[in-house]
Write a protein that holds these residues in place. Sequence first.
Motif, PDB file in Angstrom:
ATOM      1  N   ILE A   1       5.544   0.260  -2.303  1.00 52.32           N
ATOM      2  CA  ILE A   1       4.952  -0.722  -1.915  1.00 52.32           C
ATOM      3  C   ILE A   1       5.614  -1.057  -0.514  1.00 52.32           C
ATOM      4  O   ILE A   1       5.102  -1.705   0.240  1.00 52.32           O
ATOM      5  CB  ILE A   1       5.071  -1.993  -2.976  1.00 52.32           C
ATOM      6  N   THR A   2       7.104  -1.049  -0.473  1.00 51.38           N
ATOM      7  CA  THR A   2       7.802  -1.557   0.459  1.00 51.38           C
ATOM      8  C   THR A   2       7.387  -0.755   1.875  1.00 51.38           C
ATOM      9  O   THR A   2       7.041  -1.456   2.760  1.00 51.38           O
ATOM     10  CB  THR A   2       9.217  -1.317   0.346  1.00 51.38           C
ATOM     11  N   PHE A   3       7.010   0.453   1.717  1.00 51.33           N
ATOM     12  CA  PHE A   3       6.434   1.316   2.689  1.00 51.33           C
ATOM     13  C   PHE A   3       5.099   0.762   3.379  1.00 51.33           C
ATOM     14  O   PHE A   3       5.139   0.499   4.488  1.00 51.33           O
ATOM     15  CB  PHE A   3       6.358   2.809   2.176  1.00 51.33           C
ATOM     16  N   ARG A   4       4.134   0.260   2.430  1.00 50.45           N
ATOM     17  CA  ARG A   4       2.871  -0.089   2.875  1.00 50.45           C
ATOM     18  C   ARG A   4       3.215  -1.770   3.330  1.00 50.45           C
ATOM     19  O   ARG A   4       2.371  -2.179   4.260  1.00 50.45           O
ATOM     20  CB  ARG A   4       1.829  -0.453   1.331  1.00 50.45           C
ATOM     21  N   LEU A   5       4.063  -2.566   2.751  1.00 52.34           N
ATOM     22  CA  LEU A   5       4.218  -3.888   3.397  1.00 52.34           C
ATOM     23  C   LEU A   5       4.707  -3.699   4.752  1.00 52.34           C
ATOM     24  O   LEU A   5       4.203  -4.503   5.666  1.00 52.34           O
ATOM     25  CB  LEU A   5       5.452  -4.340   2.586  1.00 52.34           C
ATOM     26  N   GLU A   6       5.801  -2.787   5.212  1.00 51.71           N
ATOM     27  CA  GLU A   6       6.287  -2.566   6.486  1.00 51.71           C
ATOM     28  C   GLU A   6       5.156  -2.342   7.470  1.00 51.71           C
ATOM     29  O   GLU A   6       5.477  -2.555   8.697  1.00 51.71           O
ATOM     30  CB  GLU A   6       7.405  -1.693   6.289  1.00 51.71           C
ATOM     31  N   ARG A   7       4.198  -1.498   6.992  1.00 56.68           N
ATOM     32  CA  ARG A   7       3.364  -0.822   7.781  1.00 56.68           C
ATOM     33  C   ARG A   7       2.139  -1.727   7.846  1.00 56.68           C
ATOM     34  O   ARG A   7       1.036  -1.347   8.723  1.00 56.68           O
ATOM     35  CB  ARG A   7       2.806   0.657   7.619  1.00 56.68           C
TER      36      ARG A   7
END
Length: 273
Positions: free
Chosen positions: A140-146
């Motif tokens: 989820i962090t990966f997706r939030l950042e992108r």
Amino acid sequence: MKFLKTLISILLFIIFLYTFVYPILIPISYLKKKNPKITAMMKYRINQWEKKGKKVKIKQIWVPLNKISPYLKKAVLIAEDDKFYYHEGFDLDAIMLAVEKNIKAGKLKYGGSTISQQLAKNLFLNPSKNPVRKIQEAIITFRLERTLPKNRILELYLNVAEWGEGIFGIEAASRHYFGKPSSALNPWESALLASVLPNPIKYNPLSQSSYVQKKAKLIYFIMKKRGIIKEEYEEITEETETELSQENKTEEIPLQEPIFQENKTFSENQTSL
């Protein structure tokens, strides 16, 4: 035996779906312009209160990033994620430092999570520390950042972070503890609020506990050293400098290691805070 193998295969498949597919399917793009009405952390707390028979009303007032005191934003970044505008969701140095400290402590005491990781947890997950939840948090962090710009991530975090029992978001916290809007928070009040973020249920920014006072003074001292604030509390800085100069400290203040480095280089996003 065949039935048992089939059952195990089904269970493993369900675990796989829950661990890897669920965080991929969570809608995130709507957060670009819309604010979440309720978070997973709020639901978790409500469930806790119901089990204990407690009646607690959630206090939350959404406020845009540009209406929050710049001192508060800087204090939170210093305390929680000093490299926020430079990493892509994960601070490997902080993670490795946390691993080393946990090994020495013999238990999971230090986290090393970035603001982006904390936001992922607060919005969509529970606060448990099991491996499945950590994998979900990473995805989820990966997706939030992108998906979201850094300032939006920070805005969301400051509006959903827990600051006490039933108190979510900096505006509600500022009004509850200091009787003023978050835009009016001064440097010392900002340092106090930032100091309790690791455990806002245990610590109160208005308490006189040694943990809160020492951590707040350290945050304040770093803000002053970096030129973020002008000296307003001479006695605070003098006392903090004395404490930091002592070789034998009786209590470790768990701030991330990089904040002790004098860093006067800020990105364009940071200077706009």
